[in-house]
Every structure is written in C-alpha cells, then in structure tokens.
Write an enzyme that holds these catalytic residues in place. Structure first.
Site, PDB file in Angstrom:
ATOM      1  CG  ASN A 208      -0.230  -0.069   2.514  1.00  0.00           C
ATOM      2  OD1 ASN A 208       0.454   0.877   2.881  1.00  0.00           O
ATOM      3  ND2 ASN A 208      -0.338  -1.194   3.230  1.00  0.00           N
ATOM      4  CG  ASP A 274      -7.242  -5.741   6.316  1.00  0.00           C
ATOM      5  OD1 ASP A 274      -6.729  -5.607   7.436  1.00  0.00           O
ATOM      6  OD2 ASP A 274      -7.970  -4.874   5.787  1.00  0.00           O
ATOM      7  CB  ILE A 302      -1.291  -6.366  14.737  1.00  0.00           C
ATOM      8  CG1 ILE A 302      -0.726  -7.161  13.554  1.00  0.00           C
ATOM      9  CG2 ILE A 302      -0.258  -6.225  15.845  1.00  0.00           C
ATOM     10  CD1 ILE A 302       0.428  -6.476  12.835  1.00  0.00           C
ATOM     11  CE  LYS A 333     -11.688   0.417  10.234  1.00  0.00           C
ATOM     12  NZ  LYS A 333     -11.010   1.024   9.141  1.00  0.00           N
ATOM     13  CE  LYS A 337      -9.365  -2.712  13.479  1.00  0.00           C
ATOM     14  NZ  LYS A 337      -8.399  -3.391  12.650  1.00  0.00           N
TER      15      LYS A 337
HETATM   16  N1  CTP Z   1      -4.578  -3.127  11.824  1.00  0.00           N
HETATM   17  C1  CTP Z   1      -3.905  -4.187  12.388  1.00  0.00           C
HETATM   18  N2  CTP Z   1      -3.861  -5.378  11.750  1.00  0.00           N
HETATM   19  C2  CTP Z   1      -4.495  -5.550  10.588  1.00  0.00           C
HETATM   20  C3  CTP Z   1      -5.199  -4.480  10.009  1.00  0.00           C
HETATM   21  C4  CTP Z   1      -5.216  -3.275  10.653  1.00  0.00           C
HETATM   22  O1  CTP Z   1      -3.327  -4.025  13.455  1.00  0.00           O
HETATM   23  N3  CTP Z   1      -4.438  -6.727   9.999  1.00  0.00           N
HETATM   24  C5  CTP Z   1      -4.636  -1.854  12.545  1.00  0.00           C
HETATM   25  C6  CTP Z   1      -4.001  -0.674  11.837  1.00  0.00           C
HETATM   26  O2  CTP Z   1      -2.647  -0.545  12.162  1.00  0.00           O
HETATM   27  C7  CTP Z   1      -4.811   0.484  12.368  1.00  0.00           C
HETATM   28  C8  CTP Z   1      -6.181  -0.120  12.626  1.00  0.00           C
HETATM   29  O3  CTP Z   1      -5.984  -1.514  12.700  1.00  0.00           O
HETATM   30  O4  CTP Z   1      -4.315   0.950  13.586  1.00  0.00           O
HETATM   31  C9  CTP Z   1      -7.207   0.158  11.596  1.00  0.00           C
HETATM   32  O5  CTP Z   1      -6.735  -0.204  10.325  1.00  0.00           O
HETATM   33  P1  CTP Z   1      -7.702  -0.231   9.078  1.00  0.00           P
HETATM   34  O6  CTP Z   1      -6.981  -0.769   7.910  1.00  0.00           O
HETATM   35  O7  CTP Z   1      -8.365   1.102   8.959  1.00  0.00           O
HETATM   36  O8  CTP Z   1      -8.778  -1.229   9.638  1.00  0.00           O
HETATM   37  P2  CTP Z   1      -9.268  -2.609   9.165  1.00  0.00           P
HETATM   38  O9  CTP Z   1      -9.635  -3.353  10.407  1.00  0.00           O
HETATM   39  O10 CTP Z   1      -8.293  -3.267   8.265  1.00  0.00           O
HETATM   40  O11 CTP Z   1     -10.617  -2.229   8.439  1.00  0.00           O
HETATM   41  P3  CTP Z   1     -10.926  -1.913   6.893  1.00  0.00           P
HETATM   42  O12 CTP Z   1      -9.650  -2.108   6.136  1.00  0.00           O
HETATM   43  O13 CTP Z   1     -11.968  -2.903   6.557  1.00  0.00           O
HETATM   44  O14 CTP Z   1     -11.421  -0.510   6.904  1.00  0.00           O
END
Ligand code: CTP
Length: 394
Positions: A208, A274, A302, A333, A337
């Site tokens: 990304n 993800d 994580i 979120k 989370k």
């Molecule tokens: N994060 C994480 N591990 C993942 C994905 C995200 O720890 N596999 C953490 C990111 O570092 C950030 C938070 O979760 O602090 C939100 O990340 P984001 O990508 O916005 O959330 P997602 O849960 O992946 O939701 P989506 O992509 O569906 O919006």
C-alpha cells in the site's frame, strides 16, 4: 544540556545589550550553538568583535549579505531552533508588531516560524506607553513569549519597570521551550510504521502507499519526551532508539507481540495488509496468458489481538484511514477492535495522510469524545497526539 540546539540571539539598541554578552556565555557553556544578529543601533552598545568572540560565530547586521544563494534572513531562520531577542527596544517591538522589515533583525523576525522569546528593555514611561502596551499584547496573542522587564534602577537615572529580566530567567525560559517536559520518561512505547508487503512471488508483492512518516514522527516525538521507544517499521530508518525492521503483517505481529508485553503503550500507525497470498511462489510467476488467480488468506488483526491481551494500565492507540463516513467508521472501529483511542484521518483528501507530509486527524476515545487536530505537518500532528493522549492519561 543544550547540545545540538541552535540559538539565534537578536540584540537591539538598548543599554542592557551588555548583559546579553553573559547570556551568550551561558548558552555556550551549555553547549548550544549561538548565532547573533544585531540591529545597527545595537552596535552603539556592544561591538561585533566581542559578540563574535563570545558566540564563536560571525555576527550579522547587514540585510543583503547573501550567502549560499539564500537571502541572509532566510538562512538565519532555517539554521536555528529559537529566536531570542534580548534586549528588545520599544522601537523594534513596534516594528515586529507591524511587520516592518527595515533591518536584518526585523526581517528575520517577520520570516520566523519557530518559537520566539522577547525580553524588552526600556525606560518606564516607554514601557507604559499605550502603544507599547498594545504592541506587547499583540505579540503575546500571536504566541510570542514575552519575558517582562523587571523594576529597579534604570540607566536613565529613574526607578521603575523597564530593566531587562535577569539573564538566568531568559536562559531558563529558552531551556523549557527547547527541552520539553519529559512526560514519557521511563515509559516503553511500541510504535508501528509503514505499509506491510505480502509476497506474491520472489519479485512481486501486495502493498500500500503508506510512507511510514506518521509512525516515525510519533516515535521521534515520544523519544524527545523521554519514552523508551521501539519502532517496528517497514521503512528502513536509523534512529537513536530501537528500530525493528519488518516486511510482512506476520513479522510485524510477532515483533509487536514480543515488545508489547512489558510496554506502557502501543501505537498502531502502520497500514497493515488485511490479507496475504495463500501459497506464495518461490519462483517468479511466468505470464501464461488469460487470468491469474491469487488466493488470499486473512492476516492477524494485530491491533485487535493486542487489545485482547492488554492489561488495564496499558494504553493502545489505533489509526484508521477512511475515504467516507470518517467519524462513524472510526467509532465502529474503536468498538470492534477494543482500543483506548483511535486517530482517524480522511484519505479522500489528497493533501493529507498517506505519502503527504501533512495530516488532519480526529482523536476519538472509548466514550466517543472527539479532539480535532487541524491540518498541520506530521511532526506537529504527532506531538499533539502524544500530548493530548498521554498528557491526560495515567
Ligand atoms: N490493523 C492491524 N492489523 C491488521 C489491520 C489493521 O493491526 N491486519 C490496525 C491498523 O494498524 C490500524 C487499525 O488496525 O491501527 C485500523 O486499520 P484499518 O486498515 O483502517 O482497519 P481494518 O480493520 O483493516 O478495516 P478496513 O480495512 O476494513 O477498513
């Protein structure tokens, strides 16, 4: 104490200019680099030779002494961390208030964006003059730090307010600004930065656009405020604190799990993929024509996993980058989370976030209280996040 700090001292035409010689010595004794800029009138009170000997630097007075293709007033701004004008005469204060740039010192002030400390010195009647009073108020309202003069016997033979503040007070004020309170001293903070990369084969990956700038700015600021920082980053950087370089979400997960155990806080600023490729190829995949199907499997979340194991004293901060419904998605979120705070930014705005040097954020807590951080550079945004969150919690 001030090692590595660059202090620009401005001297105007006032009798207390001789006291500034001691101030320069004090800064030099504390290992600061000192550069001096004077108004032409200041040289009626102190000599260039004395100032150069004490500061161990050339002294600037000329407006148009252009060096290295940069006008002098701009290079003086860029090369310093703080501008201390002591003594500041009523005349120079009036010019500063009204944006007049008729000498090098006032031009530097007009272009200066970093902290400015002003220590006025003048006759009591001049200090109490309504114009001076208004000018001082105006400078204060613009964030300039004014160190008020003291009362006592003045060089003009009268008693009253107008004597330059004690140089130790000026020194301590500068020190406080340059060395902010160590609010994170003794606290371990784990910060993730960058975008993870998931291999497809030996030459390709899914990634990304995250640059890692926000996470690195957070780590730099936490370090400055005394934290024991561990940066887990996909971007390779050399720092004075511990940096663990990772590439994939799984590697980041393992490093975070290990480091978070005895940490006070975790900031998940990284953009974590993800998904990863189910069966990554150990050879370069050849083009065969038609459609290539890649099977993806979910990576560990994580942030969510760490929130499950955190104790009550640990503070976890997540980030969320959204292109629509920013606040509602962020609230969703934080609930999903289980983190203590989430910093949300709108990635549909092209001038902030991801690869940009700027950011605009909303800090949201579990009770859905929102703090807005207006668009600013990432370093400043990082400082505000740290100050606003850790300044009030525990
Ligand atoms: N994060 C994480 N591990 C993942 C994905 C995200 O720890 N596999 C953490 C990111 O570092 C950030 C938070 O979760 O602090 C939100 O990340 P984001 O990508 O916005 O959330 P997602 O849960 O992946 O939701 P989506 O992509 O569906 O919006």
């Amino acid at each position: 104490m001030l090692s590595g700090k660059n202090i620009l001292i401005g001297i105007t035409g006032a009798i207390a200019a001789y006291k500034t010689l001691e101030l320069i010595r004090l800064f030099k004794k504390n290992n600061a680099n000192v550069k001096v800029v004077v108004t032409p009138n200041a040289l009626n009170f102190v000599t260039k030779t004395t100032l150069e000997a004490l500061s161990q630097n050339s002294v600037d007075v000329e407006q148009f002494n252009i060096r290295e293709y940069k006008p002098e007033h701009i290079s003086l701004c860029d090369g310093s961390d703080i501008f201390v004008i002591a003594p500041a005469s009523a005349n120079t204060i009036a010019k500063m208030t009204h944006g007049i740039c008729d000498n090098l010192l006032t031009s530097v002030f007009c272009a200066y964006k970093k902290p400015v400390v002003v220590a006025p010195c003048m006759n009591t009647n001049m200090w109490e003059n309504p114009s001076t009073v208004k000018n001082i108020e105006t400078l204060k309202s613009r964030g300039i730090k004014i160190i008020e003069p003291e009362s006592g016997f003045l060089a003009c033979g009268t008693e009253g307010k107008g004597r330059l503040a004690d140089i130790n007070i000026i020194f301590d004020t500068v020190k406080e600004i340059l060395l902010p309170a160590q609010i994170l001293k003794g606290k371990k903070i784990v910060i993730t930065a960058g975008g993870t990369k998931e291999d497809i084969d030996t030459v390709r990956y899914i990634g990304n656009y995250s640059s890692g700038k926000m996470g690195i700015a957070l780590a730099d600021n936490a370090y400055k405020l005394g934290a024991d920082v561990v940066l887990i980053s996909t971007a390779e950087v050399k720092k004075q604190y511990k940096v663990i370089n990772v590439q994939t979400a799984e590697e980041m997960y393992q490093a975070v799990k290990t480091e978070f155990k005895d940490a006070y806080s975790l900031i998940m600023a990284a953009a974590v993929s993800d998904y990863r490729i189910k069966n990554k190829s150990d050879k370069k995949i050849k083009k065969t024509g038609g459609t290539l199907h890649l099977k993806l499997v979910e990576n560990p979340d994580i942030l969510k996993e760490m929130c499950k194991i955190k104790n009550n004293n640990q503070v976890i901060i997540g980030f969320c980058a959204e292109s629509e419904n920013l606040i509602n998605n962020a609230k969703e979120k934080i609930k999903n989370k289980g983190c203590d705070y989430i910093c949300a930014n709108d990635i549909s705005k092209k001038d902030i976030g991801f690869s940009s040097n700027f950011n605009e954020l909303y800090i949201i807590d579990k009770e859905y209280n929102i703090i807005h951080i207006e668009k600013t550079d990432k370093n400043n945004a990082a400082f505000q996040i740290i100050e606003k969150i850790y300044g009030k919690s525990k």
